[in-house]
Design a protein around this motif. Structure first.
Motif, PDB file in Angstrom:
ATOM      1  N   LEU A 122       2.650   9.445  -5.688  1.00 48.94           N
ATOM      2  CA  LEU A 122       3.232  10.731  -5.299  1.00 48.94           C
ATOM      3  C   LEU A 122       4.332  11.141  -6.262  1.00 48.94           C
ATOM      4  O   LEU A 122       4.400  12.309  -6.685  1.00 48.94           O
ATOM      5  CB  LEU A 122       3.775  10.632  -3.872  1.00 48.94           C
ATOM      6  CG  LEU A 122       4.518  11.863  -3.336  1.00 48.94           C
ATOM      7  CD1 LEU A 122       3.580  13.064  -3.276  1.00 48.94           C
ATOM      8  CD2 LEU A 122       5.125  11.581  -1.970  1.00 48.94           C
ATOM      9  N   VAL A 123       5.182  10.211  -6.626  1.00 47.93           N
ATOM     10  CA  VAL A 123       6.261  10.515  -7.571  1.00 47.93           C
ATOM     11  C   VAL A 123       5.686  10.936  -8.917  1.00 47.93           C
ATOM     12  O   VAL A 123       6.173  11.887  -9.554  1.00 47.93           O
ATOM     13  CB  VAL A 123       7.189   9.292  -7.716  1.00 47.93           C
ATOM     14  CG1 VAL A 123       8.171   9.488  -8.859  1.00 47.93           C
ATOM     15  CG2 VAL A 123       7.934   9.033  -6.422  1.00 47.93           C
ATOM     16  N   SER A 124       4.647  10.245  -9.358  1.00 46.25           N
ATOM     17  CA  SER A 124       4.030  10.603 -10.644  1.00 46.25           C
ATOM     18  C   SER A 124       3.434  12.006 -10.606  1.00 46.25           C
ATOM     19  O   SER A 124       3.605  12.796 -11.543  1.00 46.25           O
ATOM     20  CB  SER A 124       2.957   9.570 -10.989  1.00 46.25           C
ATOM     21  OG  SER A 124       2.305   9.907 -12.186  1.00 46.25           O
ATOM     22  N   SER A 125       2.741  12.335  -9.517  1.00 43.16           N
ATOM     23  CA  SER A 125       2.153  13.678  -9.408  1.00 43.16           C
ATOM     24  C   SER A 125       3.232  14.753  -9.293  1.00 43.16           C
ATOM     25  O   SER A 125       3.093  15.849  -9.861  1.00 43.16           O
ATOM     26  CB  SER A 125       1.229  13.732  -8.198  1.00 43.16           C
ATOM     27  OG  SER A 125       1.945  13.517  -6.998  1.00 43.16           O
TER      28      SER A 125
ATOM     29  N   TYR B  33       0.838  -1.211   0.000  1.00 38.63           N
ATOM     30  CA  TYR B  33       0.000   0.000   0.000  1.00 38.63           C
ATOM     31  C   TYR B  33       0.866   1.252   0.000  1.00 38.63           C
ATOM     32  O   TYR B  33       0.623   2.198  -0.775  1.00 38.63           O
ATOM     33  CB  TYR B  33      -0.925  -0.025   1.215  1.00 38.63           C
ATOM     34  CG  TYR B  33      -1.669   1.268   1.448  1.00 38.63           C
ATOM     35  CD1 TYR B  33      -2.757   1.628   0.650  1.00 38.63           C
ATOM     36  CD2 TYR B  33      -1.281   2.138   2.465  1.00 38.63           C
ATOM     37  CE1 TYR B  33      -3.432   2.817   0.862  1.00 38.63           C
ATOM     38  CE2 TYR B  33      -1.958   3.321   2.680  1.00 38.63           C
ATOM     39  CZ  TYR B  33      -3.031   3.665   1.879  1.00 38.63           C
ATOM     40  OH  TYR B  33      -3.702   4.845   2.092  1.00 38.63           O
ATOM     41  N   LEU B  34       1.894   1.290   0.859  1.00 40.25           N
ATOM     42  CA  LEU B  34       2.785   2.446   0.899  1.00 40.25           C
ATOM     43  C   LEU B  34       3.558   2.596  -0.403  1.00 40.25           C
ATOM     44  O   LEU B  34       3.805   3.725  -0.859  1.00 40.25           O
ATOM     45  CB  LEU B  34       3.753   2.300   2.074  1.00 40.25           C
ATOM     46  CG  LEU B  34       3.118   2.309   3.477  1.00 40.25           C
ATOM     47  CD1 LEU B  34       4.186   2.096   4.540  1.00 40.25           C
ATOM     48  CD2 LEU B  34       2.364   3.600   3.728  1.00 40.25           C
ATOM     49  N   LYS B  35       3.928   1.488  -1.015  1.00 42.17           N
ATOM     50  CA  LYS B  35       4.663   1.553  -2.284  1.00 42.17           C
ATOM     51  C   LYS B  35       3.785   2.133  -3.397  1.00 42.17           C
ATOM     52  O   LYS B  35       4.242   2.938  -4.211  1.00 42.17           O
ATOM     53  CB  LYS B  35       5.152   0.161  -2.672  1.00 42.17           C
ATOM     54  CG  LYS B  35       6.168   0.137  -3.807  1.00 42.17           C
ATOM     55  CD  LYS B  35       6.750  -1.247  -3.973  1.00 42.17           C
ATOM     56  CE  LYS B  35       7.864  -1.262  -5.026  1.00 42.17           C
ATOM     57  NZ  LYS B  35       7.361  -0.924  -6.368  1.00 42.17           N
ATOM     58  N   VAL B  36       2.510   1.731  -3.431  1.00 38.27           N
ATOM     59  CA  VAL B  36       1.590   2.282  -4.434  1.00 38.27           C
ATOM     60  C   VAL B  36       1.401   3.779  -4.224  1.00 38.27           C
ATOM     61  O   VAL B  36       1.419   4.574  -5.181  1.00 38.27           O
ATOM     62  CB  VAL B  36       0.241   1.545  -4.364  1.00 38.27           C
ATOM     63  CG1 VAL B  36      -0.820   2.279  -5.179  1.00 38.27           C
ATOM     64  CG2 VAL B  36       0.385   0.123  -4.875  1.00 38.27           C
ATOM     65  N   LYS B  37       1.237   4.207  -2.965  1.00 35.87           N
ATOM     66  CA  LYS B  37       1.063   5.622  -2.672  1.00 35.87           C
ATOM     67  C   LYS B  37       2.324   6.410  -3.032  1.00 35.87           C
ATOM     68  O   LYS B  37       2.236   7.540  -3.542  1.00 35.87           O
ATOM     69  CB  LYS B  37       0.745   5.805  -1.195  1.00 35.87           C
ATOM     70  CG  LYS B  37      -0.664   5.362  -0.820  1.00 35.87           C
ATOM     71  CD  LYS B  37      -1.694   6.192  -1.565  1.00 35.87           C
ATOM     72  CE  LYS B  37      -3.107   5.849  -1.180  1.00 35.87           C
ATOM     73  NZ  LYS B  37      -4.113   6.628  -1.946  1.00 35.87           N
TER      74      LYS B  37
ATOM     75  N   TYR C 291      11.916  18.571  -4.014  1.00 31.54           N
ATOM     76  CA  TYR C 291      11.301  17.448  -4.709  1.00 31.54           C
ATOM     77  C   TYR C 291      11.985  17.139  -6.034  1.00 31.54           C
ATOM     78  O   TYR C 291      11.839  16.047  -6.568  1.00 31.54           O
ATOM     79  CB  TYR C 291       9.786  17.615  -4.862  1.00 31.54           C
ATOM     80  CG  TYR C 291       9.279  18.653  -5.827  1.00 31.54           C
ATOM     81  CD1 TYR C 291       8.592  19.764  -5.368  1.00 31.54           C
ATOM     82  CD2 TYR C 291       9.419  18.506  -7.202  1.00 31.54           C
ATOM     83  CE1 TYR C 291       8.075  20.695  -6.244  1.00 31.54           C
ATOM     84  CE2 TYR C 291       8.910  19.431  -8.086  1.00 31.54           C
ATOM     85  CZ  TYR C 291       8.235  20.533  -7.592  1.00 31.54           C
ATOM     86  OH  TYR C 291       7.727  21.452  -8.455  1.00 31.54           O
ATOM     87  N   ARG C 292      12.762  18.046  -6.580  1.00 31.40           N
ATOM     88  CA  ARG C 292      13.587  17.701  -7.733  1.00 31.40           C
ATOM     89  C   ARG C 292      14.701  16.738  -7.305  1.00 31.40           C
ATOM     90  O   ARG C 292      15.027  15.786  -8.032  1.00 31.40           O
ATOM     91  CB  ARG C 292      14.181  18.953  -8.356  1.00 31.40           C
ATOM     92  CG  ARG C 292      13.253  19.629  -9.355  1.00 31.40           C
ATOM     93  CD  ARG C 292      13.962  20.718 -10.113  1.00 31.40           C
ATOM     94  NE  ARG C 292      13.129  21.229 -11.185  1.00 31.40           N
ATOM     95  CZ  ARG C 292      13.495  22.224 -11.994  1.00 31.40           C
ATOM     96  NH1 ARG C 292      14.679  22.795 -11.848  1.00 31.40           N
ATOM     97  NH2 ARG C 292      12.681  22.631 -12.959  1.00 31.40           N
ATOM     98  N   ALA C 293      15.282  16.989  -6.125  1.00 34.33           N
ATOM     99  CA  ALA C 293      16.284  16.055  -5.607  1.00 34.33           C
ATOM    100  C   ALA C 293      15.647  14.703  -5.286  1.00 34.33           C
ATOM    101  O   ALA C 293      16.243  13.646  -5.530  1.00 34.33           O
ATOM    102  CB  ALA C 293      16.931  16.647  -4.350  1.00 34.33           C
ATOM    103  N   PHE C 294      14.423  14.750  -4.768  1.00 40.17           N
ATOM    104  CA  PHE C 294      13.710  13.497  -4.475  1.00 40.17           C
ATOM    105  C   PHE C 294      13.422  12.720  -5.749  1.00 40.17           C
ATOM    106  O   PHE C 294      13.611  11.497  -5.810  1.00 40.17           O
ATOM    107  CB  PHE C 294      12.409  13.810  -3.731  1.00 40.17           C
ATOM    108  CG  PHE C 294      11.519  12.619  -3.529  1.00 40.17           C
ATOM    109  CD1 PHE C 294      11.830  11.642  -2.592  1.00 40.17           C
ATOM    110  CD2 PHE C 294      10.363  12.464  -4.289  1.00 40.17           C
ATOM    111  CE1 PHE C 294      11.014  10.547  -2.407  1.00 40.17           C
ATOM    112  CE2 PHE C 294       9.540  11.372  -4.112  1.00 40.17           C
ATOM    113  CZ  PHE C 294       9.872  10.412  -3.168  1.00 40.17           C
ATOM    114  N   LEU C 295      12.961  13.417  -6.793  1.00 40.72           N
ATOM    115  CA  LEU C 295      12.681  12.757  -8.069  1.00 40.72           C
ATOM    116  C   LEU C 295      13.957  12.215  -8.710  1.00 40.72           C
ATOM    117  O   LEU C 295      13.929  11.169  -9.369  1.00 40.72           O
ATOM    118  CB  LEU C 295      11.987  13.731  -9.030  1.00 40.72           C
ATOM    119  CG  LEU C 295      10.574  14.163  -8.661  1.00 40.72           C
ATOM    120  CD1 LEU C 295      10.046  15.181  -9.674  1.00 40.72           C
ATOM    121  CD2 LEU C 295       9.639  12.962  -8.606  1.00 40.72           C
ATOM    122  N   ALA C 296      15.055  12.898  -8.508  1.00 38.92           N
ATOM    123  CA  ALA C 296      16.314  12.424  -9.080  1.00 38.92           C
ATOM    124  C   ALA C 296      16.830  11.197  -8.335  1.00 38.92           C
ATOM    125  O   ALA C 296      17.459  10.314  -8.939  1.00 38.92           O
ATOM    126  CB  ALA C 296      17.348  13.543  -9.037  1.00 38.92           C
TER     127      ALA C 296
END
Length: 359
Positions: free
Chosen positions: A133-136, A125-129, A156-161
């Motif tokens: 979140l990453v997609s949004s 469940y946490l992995k799907v959420k 969040y750019r660092a998080f996405l990277a």
């Protein structure tokens, strides 16, 4: 017979350990169930948003709750998750020696049970959420109007990277563990099983017999509750158990149906279905010689084969390619549902008007 029975109960761990194909198959079972249910809910929500939109908006939470009831029921009754029990497997506590293994019908101890539920239900469940979140965040990053120097955007750019590398490390961890399991260097095909303190094993003859006799023993040992609290507690247990049993039964039937659909729509099967259900290929049209004395066709190409006069309002028949007067061929096809020349089955919608520069 006693020696044979002792041999069964003291089989080696290697004989008890399932193959990589079994464990991968049981993992892919629940992975295929979720998208199937999600597609059904999506179709219902699109057809009637007022009634079924709630289920689509809260699908992850509803599925997690149902999965929790299902897995808790199977882990406490069969010492296995739904998919593991479906493939004849069970979870064995690592502290148990092989000679002192508890039967699958006894269920898992509380510590291993709740660890297993956490890794089976809460972690997916946490992995799907997290993936949503990453997609949004990626969409927001593409269309964001925040200035580049804002701290939030930098965070969040660092998080996405970093997320692709974290996800790659996570998947690589599982891959290495499965590789060690294949080579016989590990007892767990998944790191989560080791964290839960259990390993997978096949159901023994004693396990199967105990699972078959357990419902009868439970019904015989049940005693009427004395106090109101005990009655309420017993009723709640029966309700939760009945819901889990109904869900597991329906899911078992759904799994068979899902596997049938996967087989039916597979590319290999579609070729077989087409070869069995396709109509036979019709023979090519009969090419008649206009210079012959055939009564079917006139010698002049501008003459209608039906009225034997110069064609008016030329119309071609798509099923055969011959040209007639519109009035002649329309009346003939409406009456006979066939081409006047070849006899091929024809409908009125197969008439096509021809236009020429002279017209």
């Amino acid at each position: 017979m006693a020696e044979h029975g002792a041999h069964i109960t003291t089989a080696s761990v290697v004989d008890d350990q399932p193959s990589i194909f079994e464990v991968v198959a049981q993992e892919s079972l629940m992975t295929a169930v979720r998208p199937a249910l999600q597609h059904v809910v999506k179709v219902l929500a699109e057809s009637n948003p007022a009634h079924y939109g709630f289920f689509w908006r809260w699908f992850d939470e509803i599925f997690t709750l149902l999965d929790l009831l299902l897995q808790q029921h199977y882990l406490s009754k069969t010492s296995a998750s739904f998919s593991e029990n479906f493939y004849g497997l069970k979870r064995i506590v690592m502290e148990d020696t092989h000679k002192l293994q508890r039967l699958a019908s006894a269920g898992l101890p509380k510590q291993q049970l709740w660890k297993s539920i956490m890794f089976l239900v809460l972690l997916p469940y946490l992995k799907v959420k997290l993936e949503k979140l990453v997609s949004s965040l990626r969409e927001e990053d593409e269309y964001s109007i925040h200035p580049p120097s804002s701290r939030w955007k930098q965070f969040y750019r660092a998080f996405l990277a970093a997320y692709p590398f974290v996800n790659m490390a996570w998947e690589g961890w599982f891959f290495v563990q499965q590789l060690r399991y294949i080579l016989g260097k590990a007892q767990h095909h998944s790191p989560l099983l080791r964290l839960a303190g259990v390993r997978l094993g096949r159901l023994t003859v004693q396990d199967i017999q105990a699972l078959e006799h357990r419902p009868a023993e439970v019904s015989m040992m049940q005693q009427p509750a004395k106090s109101v609290g005990e009655k309420i507690k017993s009723a709640l247990k029966k309700a939760v158990g009945g819901a889990a049993l109904s869900l597991s039964t329906g899911l078992s039937v759904g799994v068979f149906f899902l596997q049938f659909l996967e087989w039916w729509y597979s590319s290999e099967n579609q070729e077989t279905v087409k070869s069995l259900t396709a109509l036979p290929t019709p023979p090519p049209p009969v090419h008649l010689d206009y210079n012959s004395d055939s009564p079917l066709l006139p010698k002049m190409k501008t003459v209608c084969p039906l009225c034997r006069k110069t064609r008016v309002n030329d119309t071609v028949l798509a099923t055969s390619g011959y040209v007639f007067c519109y009035r002649c061929v329309f009346n003939y096809v409406r009456s006979h549902q066939a081409c006047p020349i070849t006899g091929y089955p024809t409908e009125v919608q197969h008439l096509i008007k021809l236009y020429s520069p002279e017209n």
